[in-house]
Motif scaffolding. Structure first.
Motif, mmCIF file in Angstrom:
data_model
loop_
_atom_site.group_PDB
_atom_site.id
_atom_site.type_symbol
_atom_site.label_atom_id
_atom_site.label_comp_id
_atom_site.label_asym_id
_atom_site.label_seq_id
_atom_site.Cartn_x
_atom_site.Cartn_y
_atom_site.Cartn_z
ATOM 1 N N THR A 146 -2.677 2.049 -4.470
ATOM 2 C CA THR A 146 -2.301 3.424 -4.157
ATOM 3 C C THR A 146 -3.491 4.134 -3.533
ATOM 4 N N PHE A 147 -3.321 4.590 -2.308
ATOM 5 C CA PHE A 147 -4.348 5.373 -1.639
ATOM 6 C C PHE A 147 -4.046 6.857 -1.875
ATOM 7 N N VAL A 148 -4.995 7.542 -2.482
ATOM 8 C CA VAL A 148 -4.837 8.967 -2.751
ATOM 9 C C VAL A 148 -5.448 9.731 -1.582
ATOM 10 N N VAL A 149 -4.595 10.339 -0.792
ATOM 11 C CA VAL A 149 -5.021 11.085 0.390
ATOM 12 C C VAL A 149 -5.271 12.523 -0.055
ATOM 13 N N THR A 150 -6.526 12.883 -0.188
ATOM 14 C CA THR A 150 -6.854 14.119 -0.909
ATOM 15 C C THR A 150 -6.715 15.385 -0.068
ATOM 16 N N GLY A 151 -6.949 15.297 1.220
ATOM 17 C CA GLY A 151 -6.956 16.501 2.046
ATOM 18 C C GLY A 151 -5.571 16.989 2.431
ATOM 19 N N GLU A 152 -5.426 18.309 2.543
ATOM 20 C CA GLU A 152 -4.211 18.939 3.070
ATOM 21 C C GLU A 152 -2.938 18.440 2.381
ATOM 22 N N ALA A 165 0.832 -1.201 0.000
ATOM 23 C CA ALA A 165 0.000 0.000 0.000
ATOM 24 C C ALA A 165 0.863 1.247 0.000
ATOM 25 N N ARG A 166 0.527 2.182 -0.869
ATOM 26 C CA ARG A 166 1.194 3.483 -0.907
ATOM 27 C C ARG A 166 0.177 4.563 -0.566
ATOM 28 N N TYR A 167 0.640 5.606 0.092
ATOM 29 C CA TYR A 167 -0.236 6.701 0.501
ATOM 30 C C TYR A 167 0.343 7.994 -0.070
ATOM 31 N N LEU A 168 -0.347 8.546 -1.053
ATOM 32 C CA LEU A 168 0.171 9.706 -1.769
ATOM 33 C C LEU A 168 -0.839 10.839 -1.800
ATOM 34 N N GLY A 169 -0.342 12.069 -1.750
ATOM 35 C CA GLY A 169 -1.189 13.215 -2.006
ATOM 36 C C GLY A 169 -1.408 13.368 -3.498
ATOM 37 N N ALA A 189 -7.664 12.808 -11.021
ATOM 38 C CA ALA A 189 -6.218 12.669 -11.211
ATOM 39 C C ALA A 189 -5.810 11.236 -11.521
ATOM 40 N N VAL A 190 -6.648 10.263 -11.169
ATOM 41 C CA VAL A 190 -6.328 8.848 -11.428
ATOM 42 C C VAL A 190 -7.372 8.208 -12.339
ATOM 43 N N LYS A 191 -8.005 9.015 -13.167
ATOM 44 C CA LYS A 191 -9.125 8.526 -13.978
ATOM 45 C C LYS A 191 -8.736 7.419 -14.951
ATOM 46 N N ASN A 192 -7.446 7.299 -15.272
ATOM 47 C CA ASN A 192 -7.013 6.266 -16.213
ATOM 48 C C ASN A 192 -6.535 4.987 -15.535
ATOM 49 N N ALA A 193 -6.666 4.917 -14.223
ATOM 50 C CA ALA A 193 -6.309 3.686 -13.516
ATOM 51 C C ALA A 193 -7.272 2.564 -13.901
ATOM 52 N N SER A 194 -6.826 1.330 -13.761
ATOM 53 C CA SER A 194 -7.683 0.204 -14.128
ATOM 54 C C SER A 194 -8.842 0.037 -13.152
ATOM 55 N N LEU A 195 -8.641 0.426 -11.899
ATOM 56 C CA LEU A 195 -9.709 0.401 -10.890
ATOM 57 C C LEU A 195 -9.580 1.641 -10.022
ATOM 58 N N ALA A 234 -0.699 15.777 -5.534
ATOM 59 C CA ALA A 234 0.468 16.323 -6.233
ATOM 60 C C ALA A 234 1.602 15.309 -6.361
ATOM 61 N N GLU A 235 1.567 14.239 -5.577
ATOM 62 C CA GLU A 235 2.623 13.231 -5.613
ATOM 63 C C GLU A 235 2.372 12.136 -6.637
ATOM 64 N N LEU A 236 1.265 12.212 -7.348
ATOM 65 C CA LEU A 236 0.928 11.204 -8.343
ATOM 66 C C LEU A 236 1.694 11.485 -9.636
ATOM 67 N N VAL A 237 2.872 10.868 -9.756
ATOM 68 C CA VAL A 237 3.706 11.112 -10.936
ATOM 69 C C VAL A 237 3.404 10.114 -12.051
ATOM 70 N N GLU A 238 2.712 9.049 -11.731
ATOM 71 C CA GLU A 238 2.310 8.070 -12.739
ATOM 72 C C GLU A 238 0.943 7.518 -12.378
ATOM 73 N N THR A 239 0.256 6.965 -13.361
ATOM 74 C CA THR A 239 -1.078 6.428 -13.125
ATOM 75 C C THR A 239 -0.981 5.070 -12.434
ATOM 76 N N PRO A 240 -1.558 4.927 -11.259
ATOM 77 C CA PRO A 240 -1.515 3.626 -10.582
ATOM 78 C C PRO A 240 -2.477 2.643 -11.240
ATOM 79 N N SER A 241 -2.252 1.372 -10.991
ATOM 80 C CA SER A 241 -3.177 0.365 -11.504
ATOM 81 C C SER A 241 -4.478 0.372 -10.708
ATOM 82 N N VAL A 242 -4.341 0.364 -9.373
ATOM 83 C CA VAL A 242 -5.503 0.394 -8.476
ATOM 84 C C VAL A 242 -5.367 1.612 -7.569
ATOM 85 N N ALA A 243 -6.386 2.456 -7.576
ATOM 86 C CA ALA A 243 -6.361 3.678 -6.765
ATOM 87 C C ALA A 243 -7.592 3.748 -5.884
#
Length: 231
Positions: free
Chosen positions: A133-139, A3-7, A104-110, A9-18
């Motif tokens: 990849t967990f996208v932590v949206t706040g702050e 598991a990854r936890y990213l803001g 921001a992750v609209k092209n992920a497979s899930l 702005a830290e999404l530099v590539e499209t994850p497979s599962v977000a």
């Protein structure tokens, strides 16, 4: 599970599962919209797009952050939405963080959109996923309520019993919860924090997919395995 936890702005590539997490309040509101009968939720890129969609489809219901505004049917408050009949309707939602993260992750497979109210169903959909990849949206990725929810879902996705209390306490003590409780944020209701902290209120997960160039969120029922340990 890796598991990854990213803001956002830290999404530099499209994850497979977000898993896009916004506890207070976008994806708590989205869950309530489905509970109130909404068929789907269109995640708008901007307020202008939300208004344009509403203008083309007057029967759709448009929601936004902040105070009420002309052209919008309501605000992103679960407490204010819980008495609204949305049976069969399409909702257009635009928020400061949650909808931005999902797009921001609209092209992920899930793509799953999550909060505490749909945590268990979300975790079940992740059971066979090796990397999430967990996208932590706040702050800018540091929101305590979103991190707590993301980490709780990740723990439950392993199938192990997990005490939710510590995660909920962290969310309750978060900056967002304090601002909502103190009336700092406009377009809020005194019950919003409590509703955002209701663990597993709804038995569905929320899956976002591209449909005719629009990012569309729909509920997906996830039955509980009979041999699963409880949280």
């Amino acid at each position: 599970m890796d598991a990854r936890y990213l803001g956002i702005a830290e999404l530099v590539e499209t994850p497979s599962v977000a898993v896009v997490v916004d506890v207070m309040r976008a994806f708590t509101v989205a869950a309530w919209a489905f509970a109130q009968g909404a068929e789907r939720i269109v995640l708008a890129e901007s307020l202008d797009e939300a208004l344009a969609l509403k203008a083309r489809h007057p029967d759709w219901a448009a929601l936004k952050d902040g105070p009420p505004a002309p052209g919008f049917d309501g605000v992103n408050s679960p407490a204010l939405l819980r008495s609204v009949d949305l049976a069969g309707r399409t909702v257009v939602q635009k928020t400061t963080a949650g909808t931005v993260g999902a797009l921001a992750v609209k092209n992920a497979s899930l793509v799953l959109c999550a909060s505490f109210v749909v945590a268990e169903a979300t975790a079940r959909l992740l059971r066979d996923r090796d990397r999430v990849t967990f996208v932590v949206t706040g702050e800018d990725g540091r929101a305590d309520e979103d991190l707590a929810c993301a980490r709780y879902i990740a723990r439950r996705a392993t199938g192990s019993a997990t005490d939710a209390a510590e995660f909920l306490r962290r969310a309750e003590r978060s900056r967002a919860a304090g601002e909502l409780a103190e009336g700092v944020r406009q377009g809020a209701h005194p019950d919003d924090v409590a509703l955002c902290l209701e663990l597993d209120r709804f038995p569905f997960a929320m899956v976002a997919t591209l449909e005719d160039s629009l990012m569309v969120l729909r509920p997906r029922a996830v039955p509980a395995p009979t041999d699963e340990p409880s949280a």
